[in-house]
Structure formats: structure tokens, C-alpha cells
Scaffold this active site. Sequence first.
Site, short mmCIF file in Angstrom:
data_model
loop_
_atom_site.label_atom_id
_atom_site.label_comp_id
_atom_site.label_asym_id
_atom_site.label_seq_id
_atom_site.Cartn_x
_atom_site.Cartn_y
_atom_site.Cartn_z
CG ASP A 230 -2.03 0.99 1.16
OD1 ASP A 230 -1.83 2.07 0.53
OD2 ASP A 230 -3.10 0.72 1.72
CG ASP B 261 1.70 0.71 -9.34
OD1 ASP B 261 1.73 0.80 -8.09
OD2 ASP B 261 0.64 0.63 -9.98
#
Length: 274
Positions: free
Chosen positions: A173, A209
Site C-alpha cells: 500500500d 508502481d
Amino acid sequence: MSESLTPQPSAPETTPEANSYVPPKWRTEPRFPDGPAPDPAGSHHERRIRSFQPRRSRVTTGQGEALKRLWGTWGLDIDGHSVIDLEKLFDGLPVVLEIGFGMGEATAQMAAADPATGILAADVHTPGQGNLLALAERGGMTNVRVANGDAVILLREMLAPESLAGLRVYFPDPWPKARHHKRRLIQPEFLDLAATRLAPGAVLHCATDWEPYAEQMLEVLTGHPEFENTQADGGYAPRPDFRPLTRFEGQGLDKGHVVHDLLFARRRQVPPNE
């Protein structure tokens, strides 16, 4: 509940017991009595900023059946009570810890491609736990074990020093809001702990990402005395062949996201202080 218009009896006198913490039902009542515990370490007692949020979503019939059938053999709860004998658990295989595996597709692919390495996969997502167990059974992959709960407690309380051959943290996260950056997993304090559990030369492999998080990862890993970048230029690494391209990652790439891999080895010798 409707309110009554008749006079109500006075409330009983408050006692310390009446004010004690009462956990919500989802923490105490398992949906699968012989499967993963809702809150194995009683984590509400530990006042620590967490890098994850438990996700409640629907468990399919197949996932539920896998949990019922396989949890007793291939699953374990992170309760913090005892140190795991990894050699016994994985029949002598070197063991890599994967923190956060989603629905388990990439984990299953890596396990199938490398049966000589054990994968201890930790997550709190019940559907993903069931899905990974089902994939492992379907593929005959006996080198996978699924751990349920907080990976920090697993590292700190349940793994012996220098017992891991590697550590994988794929797409954690990113906690994009600035006020939540303290919740990101890859922090100096986490690296302090991880270094004690990795064997010398073992690789910590991160992938994200989220560009700002990748930059933070590179900064804290480069600055940590126990780790050294496997890339000669000191930057990001190309995606290694053993890390599959996941569906989630493919969707991100289609949206123009840039994925960064970081491979840092635990130093065999820590450089002396200057």
C-alpha cells in the site's frame, strides 16, 4: 431499536470492567472455525502504526472450501506465541518470506517455477488466503505456506535470526497522502528488523508502481548500513524473470504507470563507522 416513551431505569454505576475494550465481532468470531483466526495476535492491544488495513470481502465457495480443507496443513496464524521451525515446516528448503500476496496468483507461479525454495506468504486478506491455498493444491505445490496476520509480529516474534533466504514486498500500500506516509512499510525501523532475520547475502526485493514510494524505498534502502544495492549504478533494477507480471501490474502499465523493482542484499559484513 425504537425509543420508549416510558421512564427508563437509571443506568448502572460504571465499573472498570464495563469500560473495558470489547472487540468487534469480526475480530473474535471466525468465519472458518478451523481456518485463519480473525485477529490472531490480539493486535488491538499493540499501539503501533500499521502499514495495512484488514479487508473484508466475499469469500467464494472454492476459497472457503480450500480454507476448511487445507488450513490445518498449509496455514498458520501469526499469534506471536512461538518461534517457527522453518526447516521442519518446509522440509529443509531455504525459505523466502513474501509480505502481501493479494490473490496469490504471482506467488503460485513463483512457487511452481522454483520448487526448491519455500515461500512463506503472509497476508490478512481471507479470500486471497483461500485462493492461494486452492492454487497451490491444484498445482501440486507443496513449497507454499500461508501465514495469517501482521508480518511485523511474524518477523519480530516468530522467526529466528538469519533464518530467511529472501524477503519479497511486492506492491505494498503506497499510502499516497502525506499524512499517511508514516504507515508505509518500507521504513528504517522495518529494515532494522528485516536485516536481523535475513541471512547474510539474502535479498530484499521490493516492487511498486507508485513513483514517490519508489523514491522513498530507494532512499531508505541506500541509506541503511545493513543493505547494499545489487545494481552497480545504485538505482532501480530491471524486473527479474522470477517475478511474474501480475494482472494488477498489467493494468497499471496500461494506464501509464512505471513499475520499479529494488533488489538490495543484506551485507555479509557491515562497513565500520567512519
